[in-house]
Design a protein around this motif. Sequence first.
Motif, PDB file in Angstrom:
ATOM      1  N   ALA A  12      10.249  21.638 -38.706  1.00 59.04           N
ATOM      2  CA  ALA A  12       9.262  21.265 -39.719  1.00 59.04           C
ATOM      3  C   ALA A  12       7.840  21.585 -39.266  1.00 59.04           C
ATOM      4  N   SER A  13       7.474  21.154 -38.062  1.00 62.49           N
ATOM      5  CA  SER A  13       6.097  21.318 -37.624  1.00 62.49           C
ATOM      6  C   SER A  13       5.779  22.784 -37.333  1.00 62.49           C
ATOM      7  N   GLY A  14       6.700  23.467 -36.649  1.00 56.80           N
ATOM      8  CA  GLY A  14       6.482  24.873 -36.289  1.00 56.80           C
ATOM      9  C   GLY A  14       6.353  25.761 -37.513  1.00 56.80           C
ATOM     10  N   VAL A  32       7.709  33.386 -34.198  1.00 61.85           N
ATOM     11  CA  VAL A  32       8.368  32.088 -33.977  1.00 61.85           C
ATOM     12  C   VAL A  32       9.576  32.331 -33.082  1.00 61.85           C
ATOM     13  N   LEU A  33       9.674  31.548 -32.008  1.00 63.92           N
ATOM     14  CA  LEU A  33      10.857  31.614 -31.148  1.00 63.92           C
ATOM     15  C   LEU A  33      11.690  30.358 -31.407  1.00 63.92           C
ATOM     16  N   GLU A  34      12.904  30.567 -31.851  1.00 62.52           N
ATOM     17  CA  GLU A  34      13.769  29.429 -32.222  1.00 62.52           C
ATOM     18  C   GLU A  34      15.055  29.507 -31.403  1.00 62.52           C
ATOM     19  N   SER A  41      16.556  23.328 -39.563  1.00 63.16           N
ATOM     20  CA  SER A  41      17.880  22.723 -39.750  1.00 63.16           C
ATOM     21  C   SER A  41      17.803  21.216 -39.974  1.00 63.16           C
ATOM     22  N   LYS A  42      16.792  20.547 -39.391  1.00 63.95           N
ATOM     23  CA  LYS A  42      16.703  19.094 -39.652  1.00 63.95           C
ATOM     24  C   LYS A  42      16.185  18.826 -41.051  1.00 63.95           C
ATOM     25  N   VAL A  43      15.329  19.709 -41.538  1.00 67.35           N
ATOM     26  CA  VAL A  43      14.850  19.534 -42.920  1.00 67.35           C
ATOM     27  C   VAL A  43      16.055  19.596 -43.851  1.00 67.35           C
ATOM     28  N   VAL A 162       3.380  24.523 -29.517  1.00 70.89           N
ATOM     29  CA  VAL A 162       4.649  23.978 -29.020  1.00 70.89           C
ATOM     30  C   VAL A 162       5.142  22.935 -30.019  1.00 70.89           C
ATOM     31  N   ALA A 163       6.275  23.233 -30.656  1.00 68.97           N
ATOM     32  CA  ALA A 163       6.820  22.333 -31.695  1.00 68.97           C
ATOM     33  C   ALA A 163       8.338  22.298 -31.548  1.00 68.97           C
ATOM     34  N   ALA A 164       8.765  21.920 -30.329  1.00 72.23           N
ATOM     35  CA  ALA A 164      10.195  22.001 -30.015  1.00 72.23           C
ATOM     36  C   ALA A 164      10.964  20.728 -30.378  1.00 72.23           C
ATOM     37  N   PHE A 347      17.591   9.694 -36.800  1.00 69.81           N
ATOM     38  CA  PHE A 347      17.021   9.038 -35.622  1.00 69.81           C
ATOM     39  C   PHE A 347      15.795   9.845 -35.223  1.00 69.81           C
ATOM     40  N   VAL A 348      14.929   9.228 -34.484  1.00 68.18           N
ATOM     41  CA  VAL A 348      13.799   9.969 -33.931  1.00 68.18           C
ATOM     42  C   VAL A 348      13.627   9.542 -32.487  1.00 68.18           C
ATOM     43  N   THR A 349      12.856  10.334 -31.750  1.00 60.88           N
ATOM     44  CA  THR A 349      12.641  10.014 -30.342  1.00 60.88           C
ATOM     45  C   THR A 349      11.315   9.302 -30.174  1.00 60.88           C
ATOM     46  N   VAL A 373      -0.042  21.561 -29.694  1.00 61.16           N
ATOM     47  CA  VAL A 373       1.253  20.853 -29.720  1.00 61.16           C
ATOM     48  C   VAL A 373       1.360  20.077 -31.024  1.00 61.16           C
ATOM     49  N   GLY A 374       2.579  20.019 -31.600  1.00 58.72           N
ATOM     50  CA  GLY A 374       2.758  19.246 -32.839  1.00 58.72           C
ATOM     51  C   GLY A 374       4.185  18.755 -33.007  1.00 58.72           C
ATOM     52  N   GLY A 375       4.353  17.807 -33.928  1.00 57.26           N
ATOM     53  CA  GLY A 375       5.688  17.308 -34.276  1.00 57.26           C
ATOM     54  C   GLY A 375       6.206  16.288 -33.286  1.00 57.26           C
ATOM     55  N   GLU A 376       7.519  16.164 -33.300  1.00 55.01           N
ATOM     56  CA  GLU A 376       8.159  15.060 -32.587  1.00 55.01           C
ATOM     57  C   GLU A 376       8.194  15.218 -31.069  1.00 55.01           C
ATOM     58  N   ILE A 377       7.832  16.393 -30.550  1.00 51.26           N
ATOM     59  CA  ILE A 377       7.776  16.541 -29.086  1.00 51.26           C
ATOM     60  C   ILE A 377       6.639  15.696 -28.516  1.00 51.26           C
ATOM     61  N   GLY A 386       9.797   8.986 -44.818  1.00 48.46           N
ATOM     62  CA  GLY A 386       9.015  10.217 -44.963  1.00 48.46           C
ATOM     63  C   GLY A 386       7.879  10.313 -43.951  1.00 48.46           C
ATOM     64  N   PHE A 387       7.759   9.298 -43.093  1.00 44.12           N
ATOM     65  CA  PHE A 387       6.626   9.255 -42.155  1.00 44.12           C
ATOM     66  C   PHE A 387       6.774  10.264 -41.022  1.00 44.12           C
ATOM     67  N   ASN A 388       8.021  10.568 -40.637  1.00 43.70           N
ATOM     68  CA  ASN A 388       8.192  11.518 -39.532  1.00 43.70           C
ATOM     69  C   ASN A 388       7.862  12.939 -39.971  1.00 43.70           C
TER      70      ASN A 388
HETATM   71  C1  LIG Z   1      19.657  13.308 -39.887  1.00 43.46           C
HETATM   72  C2  LIG Z   1      18.157  13.186 -39.910  1.00 43.46           C
HETATM   73  C3  LIG Z   1      17.527  12.961 -41.129  1.00 43.46           C
HETATM   74  C4  LIG Z   1      16.132  12.854 -41.175  1.00 43.46           C
HETATM   75  N1  LIG Z   1      15.547  12.628 -42.375  1.00 43.46           N
HETATM   76  C5  LIG Z   1      14.198  12.515 -42.443  1.00 43.46           C
HETATM   77  C6  LIG Z   1      13.541  12.351 -43.700  1.00 43.46           C
HETATM   78  O1  LIG Z   1      14.156  12.392 -44.769  1.00 43.46           O
HETATM   79  N2  LIG Z   1      12.181  12.196 -43.691  1.00 43.46           N
HETATM   80  C7  LIG Z   1      11.451  12.209 -42.528  1.00 43.46           C
HETATM   81  O2  LIG Z   1      10.212  12.053 -42.574  1.00 43.46           O
HETATM   82  N3  LIG Z   1      12.048  12.407 -41.329  1.00 43.46           N
HETATM   83  C8  LIG Z   1      13.384  12.570 -41.267  1.00 43.46           C
HETATM   84  N4  LIG Z   1      13.979  12.785 -40.047  1.00 43.46           N
HETATM   85  C9  LIG Z   1      13.129  13.003 -38.868  1.00 43.46           C
HETATM   86  C10 LIG Z   1      12.571  14.460 -38.935  1.00 43.46           C
HETATM   87  O3  LIG Z   1      13.640  15.344 -39.215  1.00 43.46           O
HETATM   88  C11 LIG Z   1      11.904  14.876 -37.617  1.00 43.46           C
HETATM   89  O4  LIG Z   1      10.967  13.908 -37.219  1.00 43.46           O
HETATM   90  C12 LIG Z   1      11.203  16.224 -37.815  1.00 43.46           C
HETATM   91  O5  LIG Z   1      12.173  17.217 -38.112  1.00 43.46           O
HETATM   92  C13 LIG Z   1      10.424  16.646 -36.573  1.00 43.46           C
HETATM   93  O6  LIG Z   1       9.936  17.941 -36.766  1.00 43.46           O
HETATM   94  P1  LIG Z   1       9.689  18.928 -35.507  1.00 43.46           P
HETATM   95  O7  LIG Z   1       9.292  20.232 -36.064  1.00 43.46           O
HETATM   96  O8  LIG Z   1       8.829  18.261 -34.529  1.00 43.46           O
HETATM   97  O9  LIG Z   1      11.117  19.038 -34.813  1.00 43.46           O
HETATM   98  P2  LIG Z   1      12.454  19.698 -35.351  1.00 43.46           P
HETATM   99  O10 LIG Z   1      12.496  19.674 -36.829  1.00 43.46           O
HETATM  100  O11 LIG Z   1      13.533  19.015 -34.585  1.00 43.46           O
HETATM  101  O12 LIG Z   1      12.336  21.217 -34.896  1.00 43.46           O
HETATM  102  C14 LIG Z   1      12.270  21.618 -33.551  1.00 43.46           C
HETATM  103  C15 LIG Z   1      12.849  22.998 -33.428  1.00 43.46           C
HETATM  104  O13 LIG Z   1      12.592  23.509 -32.122  1.00 43.46           O
HETATM  105  C16 LIG Z   1      13.741  24.187 -31.642  1.00 43.46           C
HETATM  106  N5  LIG Z   1      13.632  24.195 -30.166  1.00 43.46           N
HETATM  107  C17 LIG Z   1      13.788  23.158 -29.309  1.00 43.46           C
HETATM  108  N6  LIG Z   1      13.558  23.553 -28.038  1.00 43.46           N
HETATM  109  C18 LIG Z   1      13.241  24.869 -28.091  1.00 43.46           C
HETATM  110  C19 LIG Z   1      12.903  25.840 -27.106  1.00 43.46           C
HETATM  111  N7  LIG Z   1      12.817  25.516 -25.804  1.00 43.46           N
HETATM  112  N8  LIG Z   1      12.644  27.108 -27.503  1.00 43.46           N
HETATM  113  C20 LIG Z   1      12.726  27.456 -28.823  1.00 43.46           C
HETATM  114  N9  LIG Z   1      13.045  26.571 -29.799  1.00 43.46           N
HETATM  115  C21 LIG Z   1      13.289  25.297 -29.438  1.00 43.46           C
HETATM  116  C22 LIG Z   1      14.889  23.357 -32.198  1.00 43.46           C
HETATM  117  O14 LIG Z   1      16.085  24.128 -32.227  1.00 43.46           O
HETATM  118  C23 LIG Z   1      14.364  23.027 -33.595  1.00 43.46           C
HETATM  119  O15 LIG Z   1      14.700  24.015 -34.543  1.00 43.46           O
HETATM  120  C24 LIG Z   1      15.364  12.935 -39.974  1.00 43.46           C
HETATM  121  C25 LIG Z   1      16.010  13.140 -38.752  1.00 43.46           C
HETATM  122  C26 LIG Z   1      17.371  13.281 -38.709  1.00 43.46           C
HETATM  123  C27 LIG Z   1      18.033  13.513 -37.378  1.00 43.46           C
END
Ligand SMILES: Cc1cc2nc3c(=O)[nH]c(=O)nc-3n(C[C@H](O)[C@H](O)[C@H](O)COP(=O)(O)OP(=O)(O)OC[C@H]3O[C@@H](n4cnc5c(N)ncnc54)[C@H](O)[C@@H]3O)c2cc1C
Length: 404
Positions: A12-14, A32-34, A41-43, A162-164, A347-349, A373-377, A386-388
């Motif tokens: 989402a963040s990346g 983008v490196l994925e 996939s989480k979206v 960094v949005a891992a 779940f979230v971390t 840096v952004g997102g859940e890392i 919807g807060f995450n």
């Molecule tokens: C089942 C589920 C349902 C959810 N539903 C909701 C919801 O409805 N509303 C809401 O607000 N939140 C929801 N959340 C939480 C939300 O999905 C996350 O907080 C959000 O996706 C975080 O976004 P992000 O981009 O930081 O991380 P992510 O979406 O997890 O994306 C990180 C990406 O980085 C990739 N990555 C990791 N390490 C590396 C690396 N070293 N090199 C390259 N790529 C890498 C991963 O494969 C992944 O694609 C849900 C979570 C889960 C598990």
Amino acid sequence: MTWDLIIIGGGASGIFCAANAIEKFPQKRILVLEKSDKLLSKVRISGGGRCNVTHACPEISNLIKFYPRGGKKLIPLFKQFDCNQTATWFEKRGVKLKTEPDGRVFPVTNSSDTIIECLKKIIHKSVEIRFSEAVQSIIPLPKGGFELKGKNELYFCEHVFVAAGGIPKLQGYNWLDPLAFRIEPPVPSLFTFNIQEAKLHALSGISVKNAYIKISGTKIEAYGPLLITHWGLSGPATLKLSAFGARIVEEKKYQFEIQVRWDADWTEEWLRNCISDYASSHPLRKIANHSLFNLPQRIWLYLVDASNISSDQIWSQLSKKSNNRLIENLFRMPFQVAGKTTYKDEFVTCGGISLDEIDLHTMQSKKWPGLYVGGEILDIDGLTGGFNFQSAWASGYVAAQNIF
Ligand SMILES: Cc1cc2nc3c(=O)[nH]c(=O)nc-3n(C[C@H](O)[C@H](O)[C@H](O)COP(=O)(O)OP(=O)(O)OC[C@H]3O[C@@H](n4cnc5c(N)ncnc54)[C@H](O)[C@@H]3O)c2cc1C
């Protein structure tokens, strides 16, 4: 070849950062490196496949209360991109949204594909994506820029985002060691409580609208709907308590006591007076037969039983001891939690890169100019609703505005 921007993580963040950066700076070369073979996939699985995009929460002062990690530190971030801006951003790009009565915002299609397609359409053609490419290290270069070691290749870039995503184990952050970031140890957040009590499980499916729950011996408390399940307690109040108490209950190895007040608005004195008045006006009525305080009858029976009051006892026979026990169980009923269960796989971390490392006006690292840096890392996580995603979108957006 040196990229203008490399984004680590196609979540989402990346991807939100990629979309905003390419819209604003179409001439920039963005990669983008994925690590997996899919974007977003989480979206896709979020909100039960419906994607709870954000929350109808217009006041930033209120919004930050939904982030057990982040809180007030998130003000500069949300001042630049709040929930209204998230909704407007998607609507301007053709995604119609709706707000449910509890404030959660979803696409009207009820499908997360709508969000995914909207984002993919923007980055399609102009942002390059490499799949199955897990970044293994980020090395800041002496003359500026970064060297990224992927599983398959070495990459060079001027800027990196960094949005891992959330990483559940501390060792999972080892690849960031060269950056010497302070990492808050990761622990899970947003879970339900396992309570081994067959009589409670028998009430599975029953809920109360406005309970108060508290972790005994702490000041950690939550209000809201409470749902009884066949394994213990769930519902918004439980999830809230799990989020605010994430660290403390991990230290207790998920073995702890909670206290439940079945209605948050009660006071102990008010309960005592009501029961006394009721007993005087209905002395011959069986206690078990009529639920008081609008509690579901089955919960009332459970409380009566837990207070050692027999099913045929009448109000005039209620001893002082039983009366006190009933009030205790209404006001602060203790439950022993023995373990946790994930809520609908969501779940979230709690934990991650410390917010002290980042300037939250720009999302840039304080130590490493050019690195964002952004997102859940980050050590940011919110309650369900919807807060995450809101913090993931906001940090991707703010980084994109400030990178170039
Ligand atoms: C089942 C589920 C349902 C959810 N539903 C909701 C919801 O409805 N509303 C809401 O607000 N939140 C929801 N959340 C939480 C939300 O999905 C996350 O907080 C959000 O996706 C975080 O976004 P992000 O981009 O930081 O991380 P992510 O979406 O997890 O994306 C990180 C990406 O980085 C990739 N990555 C990791 N390490 C590396 C690396 N070293 N090199 C390259 N790529 C890498 C991963 O494969 C992944 O694609 C849900 C979570 C889960 C598990």
